[in-house]
Design a protein around this motif. Sequence first.
Motif, PDB file in Angstrom:
ATOM      1  N   ARG A  56       7.534  -2.346   2.454  1.00  0.00           N
ATOM      2  CA  ARG A  56       6.590  -1.410   1.843  1.00  0.00           C
ATOM      3  C   ARG A  56       6.286  -0.258   2.796  1.00  0.00           C
ATOM      4  O   ARG A  56       6.229   0.903   2.398  1.00  0.00           O
ATOM      5  CB  ARG A  56       5.304  -2.149   1.459  1.00  0.00           C
ATOM      6  CG  ARG A  56       4.289  -1.285   0.762  1.00  0.00           C
ATOM      7  CD  ARG A  56       3.340  -2.125  -0.099  1.00  0.00           C
ATOM      8  NE  ARG A  56       2.841  -3.298   0.603  1.00  0.00           N
ATOM      9  CZ  ARG A  56       1.773  -3.320   1.403  1.00  0.00           C
ATOM     10  NH1 ARG A  56       1.083  -2.225   1.606  1.00  0.00           N
ATOM     11  NH2 ARG A  56       1.391  -4.429   1.984  1.00  0.00           N
TER      12      ARG A  56
ATOM     13  N   SER B 139       7.089   3.688   2.217  1.00  0.00           N
ATOM     14  CA  SER B 139       6.070   4.730   2.293  1.00  0.00           C
ATOM     15  C   SER B 139       6.473   5.819   3.287  1.00  0.00           C
ATOM     16  O   SER B 139       6.282   7.017   3.049  1.00  0.00           O
ATOM     17  CB  SER B 139       4.723   4.065   2.616  1.00  0.00           C
ATOM     18  OG  SER B 139       4.014   4.781   3.568  1.00  0.00           O
TER      19      SER B 139
ATOM     20  N   SER C 293       1.340  -1.934 -10.249  1.00  0.00           N
ATOM     21  CA  SER C 293       0.901  -3.037  -9.383  1.00  0.00           C
ATOM     22  C   SER C 293       1.646  -3.050  -8.058  1.00  0.00           C
ATOM     23  O   SER C 293       2.884  -3.098  -8.029  1.00  0.00           O
ATOM     24  CB  SER C 293       1.130  -4.363 -10.127  1.00  0.00           C
ATOM     25  OG  SER C 293       1.391  -5.415  -9.227  1.00  0.00           O
ATOM     26  N   ALA C 294       0.893  -3.008  -6.957  1.00  0.00           N
ATOM     27  CA  ALA C 294       1.505  -3.052  -5.621  1.00  0.00           C
ATOM     28  C   ALA C 294       2.297  -4.344  -5.441  1.00  0.00           C
ATOM     29  O   ALA C 294       3.370  -4.349  -4.841  1.00  0.00           O
ATOM     30  CB  ALA C 294       0.441  -2.934  -4.534  1.00  0.00           C
TER      31      ALA C 294
ATOM     32  N   GLN D  45       5.587  -3.972  -7.156  1.00  0.00           N
ATOM     33  CA  GLN D  45       6.455  -3.069  -6.394  1.00  0.00           C
ATOM     34  C   GLN D  45       7.083  -3.798  -5.209  1.00  0.00           C
ATOM     35  O   GLN D  45       8.258  -3.624  -4.915  1.00  0.00           O
ATOM     36  CB  GLN D  45       5.670  -1.852  -5.906  1.00  0.00           C
ATOM     37  CG  GLN D  45       5.318  -0.891  -7.034  1.00  0.00           C
ATOM     38  CD  GLN D  45       4.238   0.093  -6.612  1.00  0.00           C
ATOM     39  OE1 GLN D  45       4.264   0.620  -5.504  1.00  0.00           O
ATOM     40  NE2 GLN D  45       3.276   0.341  -7.479  1.00  0.00           N
ATOM     41  N   GLU D  46       6.283  -4.638  -4.543  1.00  0.00           N
ATOM     42  CA  GLU D  46       6.828  -5.401  -3.419  1.00  0.00           C
ATOM     43  C   GLU D  46       7.891  -6.385  -3.893  1.00  0.00           C
ATOM     44  O   GLU D  46       8.913  -6.563  -3.252  1.00  0.00           O
ATOM     45  CB  GLU D  46       5.719  -6.154  -2.678  1.00  0.00           C
ATOM     46  CG  GLU D  46       4.853  -5.207  -1.891  1.00  0.00           C
ATOM     47  CD  GLU D  46       3.818  -5.908  -1.022  1.00  0.00           C
ATOM     48  OE1 GLU D  46       3.845  -7.151  -0.929  1.00  0.00           O
ATOM     49  OE2 GLU D  46       2.985  -5.201  -0.435  1.00  0.00           O
TER      50      GLU D  46
END
Lengths: 188, 188
Positions: free
Chosen positions: A119, A123, B110-111, B114-115
């Motif tokens: 992540r 980013s 949703s994080a 995404q992960e």
Amino acid sequence: MARWQPDARGRLAAAAFELFRERGFEQTTVTDIAARAGLDKRTFYRLFGDKREALFSGGEQLEAVLVKAVTETGAGPFEAVVAAFRLVADEIFADRLELVRMRQSIIASSAELQERELRKMSSLTAAVAAALRAKGLSATTAALATESGVTVFRVAYARWVAPDSDASLADLIAEVAAELRTITSAPG
Amino acid sequence: MARWQPDARGRLAAAAFELFRERGFEQTTVTDIAARAGLDKRTFYRLFGDKREALFSGGEQLEAVLVKAVTETGAGPFEAVVAAFRLVADEIFADRLELVRMRQSIIASSAELQERELRKMSSLTAAVAAALRAKGLSATTAALATESGVTVFRVAYARWVAPDSDASLADLIAEVAAELRTITSAPG
């Protein structure tokens, strides 16, 4: 420890890595880290949120140096990203191979840390691509140049941290970038 | 629903996507999904583990098709990976643009999702790189060709799912691969 204006974040991160190396990641507590840095736990939690975050303390500096480098260069987009990674290789990574190897082995031990690493990298990639778009490049070109540069960095980095490596990270980046050029060049 | 040997996993995944589209992801329960597929909740949990995993049900098929394609071709490593992604673009994605757009918007919300998406993509990348190494390529070449191919796919895919897109995914992959060649070609 310097007596002038303390860089609490830097001191805590350095203390965390010292202790992770001495005792292992799991055996180190936030209390230990704060004590080693001469600060209190509250300061640690305020700056890092949790113990794992100390492993990612260099990410903001890395991002800032990369963004500045790609913004200021006149090179083409892929060259700009590769040159920016060679710069951070010299400025940030060069003298820290043992630290980086230790960090890699801690991260490899936990799926949660691997996800956090992915992540963070995602980013950082977005920030560099935004810097290229700000120079007037299309979204596609910016994404391709950035992600290809990140690929070169990741592959070079994996070779650099491997046990039998002795080349510098900056040289490995140049070498891997050249290989990427070769394998993507049009066939025939 | 077919009366012969049911493909429980495929039926559950299809039912899940229908319901996600009709009601939204959060408003759909595993009970709803199992009922729509004519199966029970226990079967859903045995096959998927949790509701979120239904969003990733195509990943194994995608990986299998990619690995087979890069294994069987005589093309160079980067060309092989790009061709494999063009194949899955035609065989798996072509008729599913609306489904893919819906899936993307759920994941973007949703994080955690995404992960999970990043981790799945990372595991797929590892499988393709392993298939290239099994053909005798070095770890560096295999990683570079795979990650560059994945970059091309991701950038093409982002353009394909964008609201104003009308090109096919396979054509976009070819176009983005050509642009990658251009921007990585040696300067001067």
